[in-house]
Design a protein around this motif. Structure first.
Motif, PDB file in Angstrom:
ATOM      1  N   ASP A  10       1.094  -1.324  -0.040  1.00 18.49           N
ATOM      2  CA  ASP A  10       0.129  -0.099   0.006  1.00 18.49           C
ATOM      3  C   ASP A  10       1.037   1.301   0.012  1.00 18.49           C
ATOM      4  OD1 ASP A  10      -2.556  -1.020   0.088  1.00 18.49           O
ATOM      5  OD2 ASP A  10      -2.235  -1.568   2.311  1.00 18.49           O
ATOM      6  N   ARG A  32       1.023   5.394   0.760  1.00 18.23           N
ATOM      7  CA  ARG A  32       0.726   6.135   1.816  1.00 18.23           C
ATOM      8  C   ARG A  32       0.843   7.646   1.489  1.00 18.23           C
ATOM      9  NH1 ARG A  32      -0.933   3.209   5.819  1.00 18.23           N
ATOM     10  NH2 ARG A  32      -0.149   1.337   6.181  1.00 18.23           N
ATOM     11  N   ARG A  58      -5.623  11.089  -1.833  1.00 22.13           N
ATOM     12  CA  ARG A  58      -5.368   9.691  -1.228  1.00 22.13           C
ATOM     13  C   ARG A  58      -4.260   9.124  -2.485  1.00 22.13           C
ATOM     14  NH1 ARG A  58      -8.943   4.881  -0.766  1.00 22.13           N
ATOM     15  NH2 ARG A  58      -6.938   3.788  -0.602  1.00 22.13           N
TER      16      ARG A  58
END
Length: 355
Positions: free
Chosen positions: A138, A140, A151
């Motif tokens: 993921d 960030r 995001r």
């Protein structure tokens, strides 16, 4: 040599074209390339996967991979045959949403998952079959554009020419991440992250043939960032910025660059720009790290989502998503400027990959 491996007895090649089935596309279209003119002759289509917006070919095994740019996020492997594309098993989930790009790195398949802001790595068998499950890294962070950078939004992931590193381009965080693969599991781990100018929305990058110069294309601001790449340390250093739409007139269409390509001989860089619907040419006569804007031409349609050079670098192909066609250009060997040579209808076209 038969025609299943992408190159034919007459010296021509074959291409695969992705499209958005949700926008009327036919899935994956396969076409022959005339070696003399570059013209495309459509051969077959496959709708075996929804929204195959990006494709990648493993030149070792000859297997073609397609993302399914859907909320579920998946990839499918195909074996090209004389009759068309034969699926090698069912779709495999990537563990992320909205994959927009994929590439082959050794015996791993990598995807950039735009909606979920992550990159995935899936194991491949020796003959190219997807083994799963995916490992997911993921991203960030966020950026200043609240509507596009709320995001992370990973847009591209690919190995560097040395094969030691994986680079992922994130539009949402204004950065390029450098990852290494775990030697035991193949999972990606973060090694370094290069911050680019805030709000520019990096989308796509291309390596110069020297393997040490990188061109990062930005979607939210029409510019190219030149970077120095160190394959030994796995570090990316920005060195220059080049505007792609200087001096735009008031009220002119906003530019949304989409794809960047370095010529195989290392003399030129081309970029596709949506909104203005152009293909921009930059000369590298001053060196790989000093691209100079020399001109632009109309893309031959509307909303050029992808740009591909043929293996010789003598022709360019633009996948024009909104006008539903693929346009090809002859490249002037002295100036690098493309000249429109023809087009073929491919509804909701998104990418062109040479076999």
């Amino acid at each position: 040599m038969d025609d299943t491996d992408g190159k034919h007895r007459n010296g021509g090649h074959r291409v695969h074209i992705g499209s958005f089935t949700s926008a009327g596309g036919r899935g994956i279209t396969t076409a022959d390339v005339d070696p003399a003119t570059g013209a495309l002759t459509l051969l077959s289509t496959s709708d075996a996967v929804a929204d195959p917006s990006y494709l990648a070919l493993d030149r070792g095994t000859g297997v073609l991979y397609a993302v399914s740019e859907t909320q579920q996020g998946a990839v499918v492997a195909f074996r090209p045959t004389r009759e068309g594309l034969a699926a090698l098993g069912p779709a495999v989930r990537v563990g992320g949403a909205g994959p927009t790009h994929l590439s082959v790195a050794g015996r791993r398949l990598l995807t950039a998952n735009y909606t979920s802001g992550s990159v995935s790595s899936l194991p491949l068998s020796e003959d190219g079959i997807l083994c799963g499950p995916a490992s997911v890294l993921d991203h960030r962070g966020s950026g200043p554009d609240a509507s596009r950078q709320e995001r992370p939004h990973a847009h591209q992931v690919l190995p560097d020419p040395s094969g030691r590193w994986v680079l992922s381009v994130d539009l949402g965080t204004d950065s390029v991440r450098v990852c290494a693969s775990d030697p035991a599991t193949g999972a990606l781990r973060l090694h370094d992250e290069t911050a680019l100018r805030a709000g520019t929305g990096p989308r796509h990058l291309s390596f110069h043939p020297d393997g040490e110069t990188v061109y990062v294309l930005h979607e939210l601001e029409p510019q190219l960032t030149v970077c120095r790449w160190n394959p030994g340390s796995g570090q990316l250093e920005p060195t220059d910025e080049v505007p792609l739409a200087p001096g735009a007139a008031p009220g002119a269409a906003r530019a949304y660059p989409s794809a960047v390509v370095a010529s195989p001989d290392g003399r030129f860089v081309w970029a596709a720009v949506r909104g203005t619907d152009t293909v921009v040419t930059l000369s590298l006569a001053g060196g790989a790290g000093k691209p100079r804007l020399v001109g632009s031409v109309e893309c031959g349609g509307s909303w050029p989502r992808d740009l591909a050079a043929d293996p010789s670098g003598r022709r360019l192909y633009a996948a024009n998503e909104r006008s539903g066609d693929v346009t090809w250009f002859d490249v002037d060997s002295l100036t690098g400027q493309p000249h429109r040579a023809g087009s073929v209808a491919v509804p909701a076209a998104t990418c062109v990959v040479f076999a």
